[in-house]
Design a protein around this motif. Structure first.
Motif, short mmCIF file in Angstrom:
data_model
loop_
_atom_site.label_atom_id
_atom_site.label_comp_id
_atom_site.label_asym_id
_atom_site.label_seq_id
_atom_site.Cartn_x
_atom_site.Cartn_y
_atom_site.Cartn_z
N ASP A 49 -3.64 15.25 -6.83
CA ASP A 49 -4.60 14.44 -6.21
C ASP A 49 -3.77 13.49 -5.09
O ASP A 49 -3.04 12.65 -5.87
CB ASP A 49 -5.54 13.80 -6.90
CG ASP A 49 -6.31 14.91 -7.47
OD1 ASP A 49 -6.67 15.86 -7.07
OD2 ASP A 49 -6.87 14.74 -8.77
N GLN A 50 -4.21 13.29 -4.11
CA GLN A 50 -3.44 12.18 -3.01
C GLN A 50 -4.32 10.98 -3.15
O GLN A 50 -5.55 11.03 -3.24
CB GLN A 50 -3.55 12.77 -1.66
CG GLN A 50 -2.65 11.72 -0.85
CD GLN A 50 -2.66 12.27 0.57
OE1 GLN A 50 -3.67 12.18 1.33
NE2 GLN A 50 -1.51 12.86 1.17
N VAL A 51 -3.52 9.96 -3.75
CA VAL A 51 -4.13 8.65 -4.07
C VAL A 51 -3.37 7.73 -3.26
O VAL A 51 -2.25 7.60 -2.85
CB VAL A 51 -3.89 8.51 -5.38
CG1 VAL A 51 -4.54 9.57 -6.52
CG2 VAL A 51 -2.51 8.33 -5.97
N THR A 52 -4.23 6.66 -2.56
CA THR A 52 -3.80 5.36 -2.05
C THR A 52 -3.95 4.20 -3.10
O THR A 52 -4.95 4.07 -3.67
CB THR A 52 -4.32 5.17 -0.84
OG1 THR A 52 -4.22 6.40 0.15
CG2 THR A 52 -3.96 3.85 -0.24
N MET A 53 -2.65 3.65 -3.29
CA MET A 53 -2.84 2.57 -4.22
C MET A 53 -2.35 1.23 -3.44
O MET A 53 -1.34 1.21 -2.71
CB MET A 53 -2.04 2.66 -5.51
CG MET A 53 -2.36 3.81 -6.39
SD MET A 53 -1.40 3.98 -7.91
CE MET A 53 -0.03 4.87 -7.12
N THR A 85 0.84 -1.06 0.08
CA THR A 85 -0.09 0.09 -0.05
C THR A 85 0.72 1.14 0.21
O THR A 85 1.73 1.33 1.08
CB THR A 85 -1.15 0.16 1.28
OG1 THR A 85 -1.90 -1.10 1.25
CG2 THR A 85 -1.64 1.37 1.38
N THR A 114 0.83 5.58 -0.61
CA THR A 114 -0.03 6.80 -0.94
C THR A 114 1.04 7.86 -1.59
O THR A 114 2.24 8.18 -1.17
CB THR A 114 -0.41 7.58 0.71
OG1 THR A 114 -1.31 6.36 1.11
CG2 THR A 114 -1.25 8.76 0.31
N ASP A 168 6.01 5.90 -2.69
CA ASP A 168 5.16 6.09 -1.38
C ASP A 168 5.72 7.53 -0.64
O ASP A 168 6.93 7.76 -0.59
CB ASP A 168 5.54 5.23 -0.14
CG ASP A 168 4.30 5.29 0.85
OD1 ASP A 168 3.23 5.60 0.54
OD2 ASP A 168 4.87 5.17 2.25
N MET A 178 -4.43 2.96 -12.59
CA MET A 178 -5.14 4.27 -12.34
C MET A 178 -5.57 4.86 -13.73
O MET A 178 -6.03 5.96 -13.91
CB MET A 178 -3.76 5.58 -11.93
CG MET A 178 -3.35 5.15 -10.58
SD MET A 178 -2.40 6.48 -9.95
CE MET A 178 -3.55 7.75 -9.83
N THR A 188 1.03 11.50 -4.28
CA THR A 188 0.25 12.75 -4.96
C THR A 188 0.51 12.63 -6.39
O THR A 188 1.72 12.56 -6.99
CB THR A 188 0.65 14.04 -4.48
OG1 THR A 188 0.58 14.19 -3.13
CG2 THR A 188 0.03 15.09 -5.11
N VAL A 189 -0.55 12.49 -7.04
CA VAL A 189 -0.51 12.29 -8.61
C VAL A 189 -1.42 13.26 -9.19
O VAL A 189 -2.62 13.32 -9.07
CB VAL A 189 -1.13 10.62 -8.80
CG1 VAL A 189 -1.08 10.61 -10.59
CG2 VAL A 189 -0.36 9.77 -8.29
#
Ligand code: FES
Ligand code: FES
Length: 159
Positions: free
Chosen positions: A18-22, A10, A12, A75, A38, A14-15
């Motif tokens: 936008d902050q995204v968790t993958m 996991t 997190t 991350d 994504m 910023t893409v």
């Protein structure tokens, strides 16, 4: 092998603002995460060996071949892809100068050119050639790519 059966990490990041968790398989690349998880398919997959520059993104403000970076490594990082780049003038000048032929290399070219102009608003032709040397164009549009970057630099300086 299905992504669903692989061990996931996991992260997190910023893409494109936008902050995204993958949840990414540990051995998958940033390129694969961007495109396959994504849906950011503007970043192109070509050699997957760091040779062509088609997969170029900005990673913490610097250009990086996303095929050479493990997704698990980003991350906390800030990533900008072609979809998040505010560089309409560059895109317009690439088109206007005929620097887009098949277009496959173009996203990577524009990300690299954007990074160059951010650090050097008045690059010489040699500066451009050196900075862009990692971005290959199978259509041989190099001269037009240089002209598009020069025109963009001039436009920004005169804005
Ligand atoms: S696909 Fe990454 S450098 Fe070619
Ligand atoms: S425009 Fe076709 S590879 Fe560059």
């Amino acid at each position: 092998m299905s992504l669903m059966t692989e061990q996931l990490v996991t992260i997190t990041a910023t893409v494109n603002g936008d902050q995204v968790t993958m949840h990414v398989p540990a051995h998958r690349t940033l390129l694969e995460a961007l495109r396959d998880l994504m849906g950011l398919t503007g970043t192109k997959s070509c050699c997957t060996e760091g040779e062509c520059g088609a997969c170029t993104v900005l990673l913490n403000g610097l250009t990086a071949c996303s095929c050479l970076v493990l997704a698990a490594e980003v991350d906390g990082a800030e990533i900008v892809t072609i979809e998040g780049l505010a560089a309409l003038d560059l895109q317009e000048n690439f088109v206007a100068k005929g620097a887009v032929q098949c277009g496959f290399c173009t996203p990577g070219q524009i990300v690299s050119a954007h990074a160059l102009l951010a650090q050097n608003p008045n690059p010489s032709e040699q500066d451009i050639r050196e900075h862009m040397s990692g971005n290959l164009c199978r259509c041989g549009s190099y001269k037009r790519i240089i002209e598009a970057i020069q025109t963009t630099a001039e436009g920004r300086r005169n804005a």
